[in-house]
Scaffold this motif. Structure first.
Motif, PDB file in Angstrom:
ATOM      1  N   GLU A  52      -5.354  -3.090   6.679  1.00  0.00           N
ATOM      2  CA  GLU A  52      -4.539  -3.131   5.292  1.00  0.00           C
ATOM      3  C   GLU A  52      -3.162  -2.855   5.417  1.00  0.00           C
ATOM      4  N   GLU A 217       1.984  13.147   9.398  1.00  0.00           N
ATOM      5  CA  GLU A 217       2.535  13.714   8.009  1.00  0.00           C
ATOM      6  C   GLU A 217       3.999  14.398   8.094  1.00  0.00           C
ATOM      7  N   ALA A 274      -8.672   5.574   9.200  1.00  0.00           N
ATOM      8  CA  ALA A 274      -8.723   6.402   7.809  1.00  0.00           C
ATOM      9  C   ALA A 274      -8.001   7.430   7.561  1.00  0.00           C
ATOM     10  N   PRO A 278      -3.501   5.812   5.109  1.00  0.00           N
ATOM     11  CA  PRO A 278      -3.100   6.361   3.656  1.00  0.00           C
ATOM     12  C   PRO A 278      -1.570   6.550   4.025  1.00  0.00           C
ATOM     13  N   VAL A 279      -1.373   7.622   4.558  1.00  0.00           N
ATOM     14  CA  VAL A 279       0.066   8.238   4.900  1.00  0.00           C
ATOM     15  C   VAL A 279       1.043   6.825   5.487  1.00  0.00           C
ATOM     16  N   LYS A 281       0.744   3.766   5.012  1.00  0.00           N
ATOM     17  CA  LYS A 281       1.068   2.771   3.833  1.00  0.00           C
ATOM     18  C   LYS A 281       2.068   3.108   2.953  1.00  0.00           C
ATOM     19  N   GLU A 282       2.214   4.440   2.560  1.00  0.00           N
ATOM     20  CA  GLU A 282       3.336   4.680   1.739  1.00  0.00           C
ATOM     21  C   GLU A 282       4.686   4.649   2.079  1.00  0.00           C
TER      22      GLU A 282
END
Ligand code: LLP
Length: 434
Positions: A52, A217, A274, A278-279, A281-282
């Motif tokens: 993704e 992060e 997982a 998410p981090v 992608k931003e």
């Protein structure tokens, strides 16, 4: 395909459809054997897990640099993370694209920089400002603009063996997090450098998610800032995903990372994805990964034959024909490799040390380990030896380098013949005192 690539069948250990007992008889020992389908499978799993986000896999050549292994990864579409001019040469010889190579390492020489610029690599991952200043100079002399990224040291504890931990301030790697903005600001003024990305790598054989998350992060906001200020296009999060070395065979090499029994796996590739996706992608950046061990580690074994059983007063030693010069991980990192006989065990076992013939106390593959019985003359396998195995082998004790064999389905192909003493001696003989 690729499930249980190393498994017992009709009483003997197989790699895919090839019987390792007969392979050891035919080609001799010590011998490295790799499973092509396990390599493809691992590459595919990682690629899928990141589907993704815009991403690229830069296989870390240092883990296993055999030309045929590289060729196989070229066919899968992989890019490559290299650490020397020599590794770049290997990628090119294997049919790989220099334009998909990143060049890491703290000590790049002029010759290596010139070669990489001439071949048109994707990016230098620089480890200091001094290096970038030098790359700028060399690029200027060649009338080229060098693509450059800095490696940032996020000062995160990877919780792995101290020799393979890289992301702490006391390590020699990367630029301190606190100085990185200044480093980019100064590099942006250089005429022959183009700032293309940001890179990090916190260590190898990480078996928990938390250090990866902490590092991503911490560094993602920096990557976004650099994108906004200098237009960088990628963020490389390095390699380091650990593999299972213990009880390897029971789960089957490619199954160690499957999503079954998640609680029993230290870190699966889908947990990894997982956690970080998410981090990442931003950021809106292209994400690069530099996996080495994850791709090839569990895809290889080292076959060796037992020469003697020596019963000492304190211990029983099984002396085998592979030594620390063939596989140095136990000696150097206290690395664990499962040991299994090629003939399926009868169930008998005993407490032994498995040691090599090299004249060093550190020349052992295991100490005080309960192992299924095997006798002199029998061949055994050291598992999970596909990464940092052959590549770290040496001629210590004038021992020729082992043969490397690639298995693909029912085919076994020698991809590097066993070195001979004539090979070893040739250059010295031509230079010998007369
Ligand atoms: N990227 C960089 C910048 C690296 O330094 C390394 C490994 C990798 C990627 C690939 O890491 P991996 O995914 O394989 O963990 N000889 C040691 C491991 C040394 C790792 C060096 N750097 C061993 O046998 O455990």
């Amino acid at each position: 395909m690729g499930m249980h690539s190393f498994h017992y069948q009709n009483g003997s250990l197989h790699c895919e459809d090839v019987d390792l007992v007969s392979l050891a008889d035919t080609h001799g020992t010590p011998a490295y054997v790799y499973s092509a389908n396990t390599i493809r499978d691992h590459y595919g799993r990682l690629d899928q897990a990141l589907a993704e986000i815009d991403h690229g896999i830069e296989y870390a050549v240092k883990a296993n640099s055999n030309l045929s292994v590289l060729k196989l990864l070229v066919e899968e579409g992989s890019g490559f993370d290299i650490v020397s001019g020599g590794e770049l040469r290997r990628v090119i010889e294997a049919g790989g694209d220099a334009g998909k190579c990143t060049f890491a390492g703290v000590g790049k020489t002029r010759e290596e920089i010139e070669y990489a610029l001439a071949e048109g690599i994707y990016c230098f991952n620089a480890e200091s400002e001094e290096e970038v200043v030098f790359i700028d100079k060399v690029a200027g002399e060649m009338g080229k603009v060098a693509p450059v990224a800095f490696r940032v040291n996020p000062n995160v504890d990877a919780k792995t063996h101290k020799y393979i931990s890289t992301g702490k301030s006391e390590n020699k790697f990367g630029v301190d997090f606190a100085s990185i903005d200044d480093a980019y600001a100064r590099a942006s003024k250089l005429a022959n450098v183009r700032l293309r990305g940001l890179q990090m790598h916190i260590g190898s054989q990480l078996t928990s998610l938390q250090p990866f998350i902490e590092a991503v992060e911490k560094v993602a906001p920096l990557a976004v800032r650099l994108k906004d200020t200098y237009g960088i296009e990628f963020f490389s999060i390095g390699g380091g995903v650990g593999i299972v070395y213990d009880s390897a065979l029971e789960s089957g090499p490619t199954e160690w990372w499957s999503d079954q029994d998640e609680d029993q796996r230290p870190l699966t590739i889908s947990q990894y994805a997982a956690g970080v996706v998410p981090v990442l992608k931003e950021t809106g950046l292209k994400i690069l990964l530099e996996p080495g061990r994850y791709i090839v580690g569990n895809a290889g074994v080292l076959l060796t034959r037992c020469l003697y059983e020596k019963k000492g007063s304190a211990k029983t030693f099984r002396i085998v024909d592979a030594g620390m010069n063939d596989l140095i991980r136990p000696a150097l990192y206290e690395g664990h490799h499962d040991i299994v006989p090629l003939r399926e065990s009868t169930g008998e076992s005993s407490m032994v040390d498995v040691v090599g013939p090299v004249c060093e106390t550190g020349d052992f593959f295991c100490q005080d380990r309960e192992l299924p019985d095997f006798a002199p003359g029998e061949a055994i396998a050291l598992l999970s030896a596909g990464a940092y195995g052959f590549v770290m082998a040496s001629n210590y004790n004038s021992r020729p380098l082992p043969v490397e064999i690639l298995v693909d389905g029912g085919e076994a192909r020698v991809i590097r013949p066993r070195q001979t003493m004539d090979d070893i001696l040739a250059s010295e003989k031509s230079a010998m005192l007369s």
